[in-house]
Design an enzyme around this catalytic site. Structure first.
Site, PDB file in Angstrom:
ATOM      1  CB  CYS A 128      -0.964  -0.113   1.346  1.00 54.84           C
ATOM      2  SG  CYS A 128      -1.876  -1.138   1.249  1.00 54.84           S
TER       3      CYS A 128
ATOM      4  CG  ASN B 250      -7.429  -1.205   0.651  1.00 54.67           C
ATOM      5  OD1 ASN B 250      -6.207  -1.195  -0.021  1.00 54.67           O
ATOM      6  ND2 ASN B 250      -6.836  -1.792   2.221  1.00 54.67           N
TER       7      ASN B 250
ATOM      8  CG  HIS C 156      -3.406   2.751   2.086  1.00 57.31           C
ATOM      9  ND1 HIS C 156      -4.086   2.715   0.413  1.00 57.31           N
ATOM     10  CD2 HIS C 156      -2.900   1.908   2.392  1.00 57.31           C
ATOM     11  CE1 HIS C 156      -4.304   1.672   0.587  1.00 57.31           C
ATOM     12  NE2 HIS C 156      -3.729   0.669   1.927  1.00 57.31           N
TER      13      HIS C 156
END
Length: 312
Positions: A113, A268, A238
């Site tokens: 990430c 995500n 993120h």
């Protein structure tokens, strides 16, 4: 030239949209359960004929077009991804082949990430050192391919997509110094492991780490750029979970900044999440040319990397 800048950005998402209602028909969940816990309402899912390098190439082509450049202007390609199923050729080489970039240095960066902000720093260093003239930096992940779609704790989180940036030399620094690091002894908290590989995480551990340990690190990234959090026009964290993004942004103290909340629409998307959300803010005019924006990635390996950039 004393620095580098982001000349342009671009993003791409697959056409298929998976809603919370759709997921409720697949696993024991509901729209209320998902939105109250992670804030996600929809996510884009790539088909079996849409590999990671295709997502990456679409985003990269848009960034090149926005910069007014051709593939021949690029001599370094960096792709941040953790969902490359094949070991070789790497995603960067495959993207270069798709776009027709002649003889670039081509490397993948796997910091999950935080991959895009690591790759952006690497491109900044390479151009300033004279090792490259122009770099194409891409974050791309197909999280749907490494997800157990019977596990309601993880399948509600993920989406697929890509974002890209063109990095080139500049008279004034447009990409601030990176602040990066990790907590390797806690790398087990976010994993993509096994055969076939599957995404898993220890949600509460990640939440506590992100909301308590990361705010001072993000503020330090601003200090390295010679700014205070109040100077920021935008914050792109993120896009892990709205319940992480909002308290983290508040604790950073960026009181005048637009905070990216693309996780609501995109889920995500791992390494794609920061360039995807940043590109959308630029496209929407939410941030303007020259505005300072904090990009801050965190997650897998319990790694982090952040820098302040000036908007293209």
């Amino acid at each position: 030239m004393n620095g580098t800048r982001i000349a342009a950005v671009g993003h791409y998402q697959p056409a298929k949209v998976l809603t919370n209602k759709d997921l409720a028909g697949m696993v024991d969940t509901s729209d209320e359960w998902i939105t109250s816990r992670v804030g996600i309402r929809t996510r884009h899912i790539a088909g079996p004929d849409e590999p990671v390098d295709e997502l990456a190439a679409h985003a990269a082509a848009k960034a090149l077009a926005a910069a007014g450049l051709t593939p021949g202007d690029i001599d370094l390609v960096l792709v941040a991804t953790s969902t490359a199923i094949d070991r070789s050729p790497n995603m960067a080489a495959r993207v270069a082949a798709r776009l027709g970039i002649p003889s670039p240095a081509a490397m993948d960066v796997n910091v999950v990430c935080a991959g895009f902000t690591h790759a952006l720093a690497t491109a900044d260093h390479a151009v300033r050192a004279g090792a490259a003239v122009r770099a194409l930096v891409i974050g791309a992940d197909k999280m749907s391919e490494v997800t157990d779609w019977t596990d309601r704790t993880t399948c509600v989180l993920v989406g697929d997509g890509a974002g890209a940036a063109v990095v080139e030399a500049a008279d004034e620094p447009g990409i601030g110094p990176v602040l990066w690091g990790s907590v390797p002894e806690m790398g087990h908290a976010v994993r993509i492991e096994g055969t076939p590989p599957r995404f898993a995480q220890e949600g509460q551990s990640v939440y506590r780490w992100a909301t308590t340990q990361l705010p001072p690190i993000a503020r330090k990234a601003c200090e390295k750029a010679g700014l205070t959090p109040a100077d920021l026009a935008g914050v792109v964290l993120h896009q892990a979970n709205l319940r992480i993004i909002e308290p983290l942004a508040e604790k950073i103290g960026a009181v005048n900044a637009v905070v990216a909340r693309d996780v609501i629409q995109s889920g995500n998307t791992s390494a794609a999440s920061i360039p995807l959300a940043f590109s959308k803010l630029v496209e929407q005019g939410a941030v303007r040319t020259g505005d300072p924006v904090l990009l801050f990635g965190f997650g897998g390996n319990l790694s982090y990397a952040g820098q302040v950039v000036r908007c293209p």
